[in-house]
Motif scaffolding. Structure first.
Motif, PDB file in Angstrom:
ATOM      1  N   ILE A  54       0.867  -1.177   0.000  1.00  0.00           N
ATOM      2  CA  ILE A  54       0.000   0.000   0.000  1.00  0.00           C
ATOM      3  C   ILE A  54       0.902   1.224   0.000  1.00  0.00           C
ATOM      4  CG2 ILE A  54      -0.277  -0.010   2.517  1.00  0.00           C
ATOM      5  CD1 ILE A  54      -3.201   1.042   1.896  1.00  0.00           C
ATOM      6  N   TRP A  55       0.540   2.197  -0.833  1.00  0.00           N
ATOM      7  CA  TRP A  55       1.301   3.423  -0.949  1.00  0.00           C
ATOM      8  C   TRP A  55       0.580   4.540  -0.206  1.00  0.00           C
ATOM      9  CZ3 TRP A  55       1.144  -0.402  -4.471  1.00  0.00           C
ATOM     10  CH2 TRP A  55       2.367  -0.867  -4.967  1.00  0.00           C
ATOM     11  N   SER A  56       1.306   5.579   0.173  1.00  0.00           N
ATOM     12  CA  SER A  56       0.728   6.669   0.957  1.00  0.00           C
ATOM     13  C   SER A  56      -0.340   7.448   0.182  1.00  0.00           C
ATOM     14  CB  SER A  56       1.828   7.617   1.437  1.00  0.00           C
ATOM     15  OG  SER A  56       2.541   8.160   0.350  1.00  0.00           O
ATOM     16  N   ASN A  57      -0.392   7.302  -1.138  1.00  0.00           N
ATOM     17  CA  ASN A  57      -1.441   7.966  -1.912  1.00  0.00           C
ATOM     18  C   ASN A  57      -2.738   7.157  -1.944  1.00  0.00           C
ATOM     19  OD1 ASN A  57      -0.839   5.887  -3.667  1.00  0.00           O
ATOM     20  ND2 ASN A  57      -0.093   7.200  -5.318  1.00  0.00           N
ATOM     21  N   GLY A  58      -2.741   5.980  -1.274  1.00  0.00           N
ATOM     22  CA  GLY A  58      -3.936   5.148  -1.186  1.00  0.00           C
ATOM     23  C   GLY A  58      -3.990   4.019  -2.191  1.00  0.00           C
ATOM     24  N   ASN A  59      -3.089   4.000  -3.157  1.00  0.00           N
ATOM     25  CA  ASN A  59      -3.051   2.891  -4.106  1.00  0.00           C
ATOM     26  C   ASN A  59      -2.597   1.620  -3.402  1.00  0.00           C
ATOM     27  OD1 ASN A  59      -3.742   4.784  -6.022  1.00  0.00           O
ATOM     28  ND2 ASN A  59      -1.759   4.805  -7.033  1.00  0.00           N
ATOM     29  N   MET A  60      -3.059   0.460  -3.900  1.00  0.00           N
ATOM     30  CA  MET A  60      -2.767  -0.799  -3.238  1.00  0.00           C
ATOM     31  C   MET A  60      -2.598  -1.913  -4.281  1.00  0.00           C
ATOM     32  SD  MET A  60      -5.129  -2.705  -0.328  1.00  0.00           S
ATOM     33  CE  MET A  60      -6.286  -1.397  -0.565  1.00  0.00           C
ATOM     34  N   TYR A  61      -1.709  -2.864  -3.984  1.00  0.00           N
ATOM     35  CA  TYR A  61      -1.537  -4.040  -4.842  1.00  0.00           C
ATOM     36  C   TYR A  61      -1.514  -5.278  -3.969  1.00  0.00           C
ATOM     37  CZ  TYR A  61       0.484  -7.506  -7.965  1.00  0.00           C
ATOM     38  OH  TYR A  61       0.711  -8.636  -8.696  1.00  0.00           O
ATOM     39  N   LYS A  62      -2.297  -6.265  -4.358  1.00  0.00           N
ATOM     40  CA  LYS A  62      -2.295  -7.578  -3.711  1.00  0.00           C
ATOM     41  C   LYS A  62      -2.117  -8.599  -4.809  1.00  0.00           C
ATOM     42  CE  LYS A  62      -5.370  -6.310   0.074  1.00  0.00           C
ATOM     43  NZ  LYS A  62      -6.576  -6.659   0.820  1.00  0.00           N
ATOM     44  N   GLY A  63      -0.994  -9.334  -4.756  1.00  0.00           N
ATOM     45  CA  GLY A  63      -0.749 -10.318  -5.794  1.00  0.00           C
ATOM     46  C   GLY A  63       0.682 -10.806  -5.793  1.00  0.00           C
ATOM     47  N   THR A  64       1.107 -11.335  -6.933  1.00  0.00           N
ATOM     48  CA  THR A  64       2.429 -11.946  -7.003  1.00  0.00           C
ATOM     49  C   THR A  64       3.485 -10.954  -7.494  1.00  0.00           C
ATOM     50  OG1 THR A  64       1.940 -12.833  -9.196  1.00  0.00           O
ATOM     51  CG2 THR A  64       1.551 -14.285  -7.324  1.00  0.00           C
ATOM     52  N   TRP A  65       4.704 -11.218  -7.035  1.00  0.00           N
ATOM     53  CA  TRP A  65       5.878 -10.399  -7.332  1.00  0.00           C
ATOM     54  C   TRP A  65       6.983 -11.307  -7.850  1.00  0.00           C
ATOM     55  CZ3 TRP A  65       6.081  -5.115  -5.543  1.00  0.00           C
ATOM     56  CH2 TRP A  65       4.964  -4.713  -4.826  1.00  0.00           C
ATOM     57  N   ASN A  66       7.888 -10.716  -8.627  1.00  0.00           N
ATOM     58  CA  ASN A  66       9.079 -11.427  -9.067  1.00  0.00           C
ATOM     59  C   ASN A  66      10.186 -10.397  -9.248  1.00  0.00           C
ATOM     60  OD1 ASN A  66      10.861 -13.330  -9.959  1.00  0.00           O
ATOM     61  ND2 ASN A  66       9.964 -13.531 -11.996  1.00  0.00           N
ATOM     62  N   GLY A  67      11.304 -10.593  -8.545  1.00  0.00           N
ATOM     63  CA  GLY A  67      12.406  -9.640  -8.637  1.00  0.00           C
ATOM     64  C   GLY A  67      12.025  -8.252  -8.163  1.00  0.00           C
ATOM     65  N   SER A  68      11.156  -8.167  -7.151  1.00  0.00           N
ATOM     66  CA  SER A  68      10.650  -6.919  -6.568  1.00  0.00           C
ATOM     67  C   SER A  68       9.777  -6.109  -7.522  1.00  0.00           C
ATOM     68  CB  SER A  68      11.795  -6.062  -6.017  1.00  0.00           C
ATOM     69  OG  SER A  68      12.367  -6.689  -4.886  1.00  0.00           O
ATOM     70  N   SER A  69       9.265  -6.743  -8.581  1.00  0.00           N
ATOM     71  CA  SER A  69       8.344  -6.087  -9.514  1.00  0.00           C
ATOM     72  C   SER A  69       7.006  -6.813  -9.511  1.00  0.00           C
ATOM     73  CB  SER A  69       8.912  -6.133 -10.937  1.00  0.00           C
ATOM     74  OG  SER A  69      10.104  -5.406 -11.020  1.00  0.00           O
ATOM     75  N   LEU A  70       5.919  -6.063  -9.746  1.00  0.00           N
ATOM     76  CA  LEU A  70       4.602  -6.675  -9.875  1.00  0.00           C
ATOM     77  C   LEU A  70       4.674  -7.650 -11.043  1.00  0.00           C
ATOM     78  CD1 LEU A  70       2.382  -3.459  -9.735  1.00  0.00           C
ATOM     79  CD2 LEU A  70       3.382  -4.722  -7.841  1.00  0.00           C
ATOM     80  N   ASP A  71       4.248  -8.889 -10.828  1.00  0.00           N
ATOM     81  CA  ASP A  71       4.411  -9.895 -11.884  1.00  0.00           C
ATOM     82  C   ASP A  71       3.422 -11.025 -11.669  1.00  0.00           C
ATOM     83  OD1 ASP A  71       6.054 -10.981 -14.144  1.00  0.00           O
ATOM     84  OD2 ASP A  71       6.396 -12.582 -12.696  1.00  0.00           O
ATOM     85  N   GLY A  72       2.620 -11.316 -12.669  1.00  0.00           N
ATOM     86  CA  GLY A  72       1.687 -12.424 -12.557  1.00  0.00           C
ATOM     87  C   GLY A  72       0.300 -11.951 -12.168  1.00  0.00           C
ATOM     88  N   PHE A  73      -0.373 -12.741 -11.349  1.00  0.00           N
ATOM     89  CA  PHE A  73      -1.753 -12.456 -10.960  1.00  0.00           C
ATOM     90  C   PHE A  73      -1.796 -11.501  -9.774  1.00  0.00           C
ATOM     91  CE2 PHE A  73      -1.920 -16.602 -13.019  1.00  0.00           C
ATOM     92  CZ  PHE A  73      -2.908 -16.364 -13.955  1.00  0.00           C
ATOM     93  N   GLY A  74      -2.700 -10.541  -9.838  1.00  0.00           N
ATOM     94  CA  GLY A  74      -2.879  -9.612  -8.737  1.00  0.00           C
ATOM     95  C   GLY A  74      -3.899  -8.553  -9.091  1.00  0.00           C
ATOM     96  N   ILE A  75      -4.238  -7.757  -8.099  1.00  0.00           N
ATOM     97  CA  ILE A  75      -5.167  -6.642  -8.288  1.00  0.00           C
ATOM     98  C   ILE A  75      -4.481  -5.373  -7.801  1.00  0.00           C
ATOM     99  CG2 ILE A  75      -7.362  -5.619  -7.604  1.00  0.00           C
ATOM    100  CD1 ILE A  75      -8.457  -8.445  -7.267  1.00  0.00           C
ATOM    101  N   TYR A  76      -4.394  -4.380  -8.698  1.00  0.00           N
ATOM    102  CA  TYR A  76      -3.867  -3.067  -8.356  1.00  0.00           C
ATOM    103  C   TYR A  76      -5.067  -2.141  -8.241  1.00  0.00           C
ATOM    104  CZ  TYR A  76      -0.710   0.888  -8.176  1.00  0.00           C
ATOM    105  OH  TYR A  76      -0.003   1.984  -7.759  1.00  0.00           O
ATOM    106  N   SER A  77      -5.285  -1.603  -7.051  1.00  0.00           N
ATOM    107  CA  SER A  77      -6.424  -0.717  -6.799  1.00  0.00           C
ATOM    108  C   SER A  77      -5.933   0.714  -6.615  1.00  0.00           C
ATOM    109  CB  SER A  77      -7.160  -1.136  -5.526  1.00  0.00           C
ATOM    110  OG  SER A  77      -7.554  -2.478  -5.593  1.00  0.00           O
TER     111      SER A  77
END
Length: 84
Positions: A54-77
């Motif tokens: 979760i970022w201080s601007n209210g954005n949020m990501y729940k899902g998979t990561w690879n090499g510290s990057s968003l990767d694969g299945f997830g939801i970015y809100s």
């Protein structure tokens, strides 16, 4: 405190050979004042597998990561309710 990619980070968890490993937490603030909090799996200091951020601007990501990057299945809100 770790400074990486213009971010000041606090790392909480298990360290192996000086790198965060296993289920751990990272709290940081980057240039421009954008802060974030991540809870999930690390391997050799990199976010990998399932994690939540979760970022201080209210954005949020729940899902998979690879090499510290968003990767694969997830939801970015976005803070406005939109999601991807």
């Amino acid at each position: 405190m770790l400074i990486k990619n213009n971010c000041k980070n606090v790392l909480i968890g298990y360290f192996k050979h000086g790198k965060l490993t296993g289920i751990s937490k990272e709290i940081g603030e980057c240039a421009g004042g954008l802060g974030f909090e991540y809870y999930g799996k690390f391997e050799e200091g990199e976010k990998i597998g399932y994690g939540e951020a979760i970022w201080s601007n209210g954005n949020m990501y729940k899902g998979t990561w690879n090499g510290s990057s968003l990767d694969g299945f997830g939801i970015y809100s976005y803070s406005n309710g939109d999601y991807y």
